[in-house]
Design an enzyme around this catalytic site. Structure first.
Site, mmCIF file in Angstrom:
data_model
loop_
_atom_site.group_PDB
_atom_site.id
_atom_site.type_symbol
_atom_site.label_atom_id
_atom_site.label_comp_id
_atom_site.label_asym_id
_atom_site.label_seq_id
_atom_site.Cartn_x
_atom_site.Cartn_y
_atom_site.Cartn_z
ATOM 1 N N ASP A 72 0.849 -1.195 0.000
ATOM 2 C CA ASP A 72 0.000 0.000 0.000
ATOM 3 C C ASP A 72 0.887 1.249 0.000
ATOM 4 O O ASP A 72 2.055 1.207 0.378
ATOM 5 C CB ASP A 72 -0.974 0.013 1.193
ATOM 6 C CG ASP A 72 -0.281 -0.074 2.544
ATOM 7 O OD1 ASP A 72 0.749 -0.776 2.629
ATOM 8 O OD2 ASP A 72 -0.738 0.555 3.503
ATOM 9 N N GLU A 137 -0.104 -0.815 5.919
ATOM 10 C CA GLU A 137 0.988 -0.310 6.754
ATOM 11 C C GLU A 137 0.911 1.210 6.849
ATOM 12 O O GLU A 137 1.147 1.773 7.899
ATOM 13 C CB GLU A 137 2.348 -0.712 6.148
ATOM 14 C CG GLU A 137 3.514 -0.544 7.127
ATOM 15 C CD GLU A 137 4.089 0.862 7.163
ATOM 16 O OE1 GLU A 137 4.788 1.191 8.128
ATOM 17 O OE2 GLU A 137 3.837 1.638 6.219
HETATM 18 ZN ZN LIG Z 1 6.785 2.306 4.136
#
Ligand SMILES: [Zn+2]
Length: 377
Positions: A72, A137
């Site tokens: 992501d 994340e």
């Molecule tokens: Zn990163």
């Protein structure tokens, strides 16, 4: 390098804005399956906001060397401010542009191709190679590797050593390895005064200068002086709000937000008590709330970490500094299960408009990942 750029171009084309990116995970799984990996794709999180995670393994024996990361990305911001489409890789001279080139699709492309090339020469390698990737994340990280690590924790062979490709480079690839991170704690402070007319300040108590003095007191507070692997704890003010639409009223109360990145000499409650003590010297009518989003951690500088540092030195020609600075990363979850080093591209360019990396940096990173496979398996 052509293969790395080819994979990177395809990864950048997925608009995997956190916490999305299932199609990018499927692409990686497909790439790894063709190399013989067994892929376990698992989603966590509420309906409609599922986070996709991948654990792929090749081999059944120890040691299990794992490449970890996130597919992501943060949003590109105003795309008109970019000199080229953030989701279409652009190569200009020795630079590669696109959202995620540095954080961290570039690193993922390097380790995928490093594994592919390694397998051509080393079909009968020892041990196991694995990949652990998430799409959560850059967001709050609740349903990403935190849950995936718990889900896979009993799968044999367990991960022995993890290389997380977060951007860590300060000047030259090879200069920095991270083995821990400072903790992060957010504070909300409200100081209450007595509302009144600005022309009659003697009949009011203005909370604004009180907040300013209290925040100055906090900025000037030395919470510690750092330690072997940690730079000292640091407080940053992020907001001061009087919520006052007019100019002739002394506000009733003023709120401020600040964050402290802190080291392992403190617990969140000790730190909150120190903060409260400073504020109480300026006001006795205040409210302080806090929430700790991550605790500080540092791993022991083990033989394995030293070995990885030697691989970096042999490959890059510079002795890497062992650090714990920067924001949080999934290493905060991974270190609870296995040893993890963070090693990737230049951290200055992450999350920025016109995010880009040098092709020679990708080459060096690829070389380190490739050498790690040769030397650790
Ligand atoms: Zn990163």
């Amino acid at each position: 390098m052509k293969s790395v750029l080819n994979v990177l171009e395809q990864l950048i084309a997925f608009k995997s804005i956190t916490p999305t990116g299932k199609d990018a995970i499927d692409f990686v799984a497909d790439y790894l399956q063709k190399l013989g990996f067994e892929c376990l794709i698992k989603t966590f999180g509420p309906n409609g906001q599922e986070v996709t995670n991948l654990y792929a393994t090749l081999g059944h024996e120890a040691p299990n060397i794992c490449f970890a990361g996130h597919i992501d990305i943060v949003p590109p911001g105003d795309e008109k401010l970019w000199q080229s489409d953030p989701f279409q890789m652009q190569v200009k001279d020795d630079l590669v542009f696109g959202r995620g080139t540095v954080d961290m699709k570039g690193a993922i492309a390097c380790c995928l191709v490093a594994v592919s090339e390694f397998l051509k020469e080393n079909k009968n390698h020892n041990g196991t190679i694995s990949f652990l990737l998430t799409t959560d994340e850059e967001g709050d990280g609740t349903h990403g590797l935190k849950e995936m690590l718990e889900y896979i924790k009993d799968i044999e062979p367990k991960i022995d050593f993890c290389i997380l490709g977060e951007p860590t480079t300060e000047h030259e690839v090879g200069d920095t390895i991270k083995i821990g991170r400072r903790g992060s704690i957010n504070f909300d402070l409200t100081i209450t005064g007595k509302q009144g007319h600005v022309a009659y300040p003697e009949k009011a108590i203005n909370p604004m200068p009180i907040v300013i003095s209290a925040l100055k007191g906090l900025i000037e507070t030395e919470f510690d002086s750092g330690s072997e692997f940690f730079q000292k704890s640091n407080l940053e003010i992020t907001s001061i709000e009087g919520q006052n639409p007019v100019r002739n009223v002394i506000p009733f109360s003023v709120s401020a937000k600040f964050n402290i990145r802190f080291i392992d000499k403190h617990t969140p409650s000790d730190l909150a008590a120190k903060v409260a003590h400073v504020i109480s010297q300026y006001s006795d009518d205040y409210e302080l709330k806090y929430s700790c989003t991550s605790l500080p951690f540092v791993q022991e500088y083990s033989k394995e970490i030293e070995r990885f540092a030697d691989i970096v030195y042999d490959t890059c020609g510079i002795r890497p500094k062992i650090k714990t600075n920067g924001g949080t990363s999934d290493a905060r979850f991974i270190h609870k299960y296995t040893q993890v080093v963070e090693f990737g591209l230049n951290c200055d360019l992450a999350h920025k408009i016109d995010e880009h990396t040098k092709i020679c940096d990708l080459q060096t990173l690829y070389n380190v990942y490739y050498s790690s496979l040769v030397k650790l398996l």
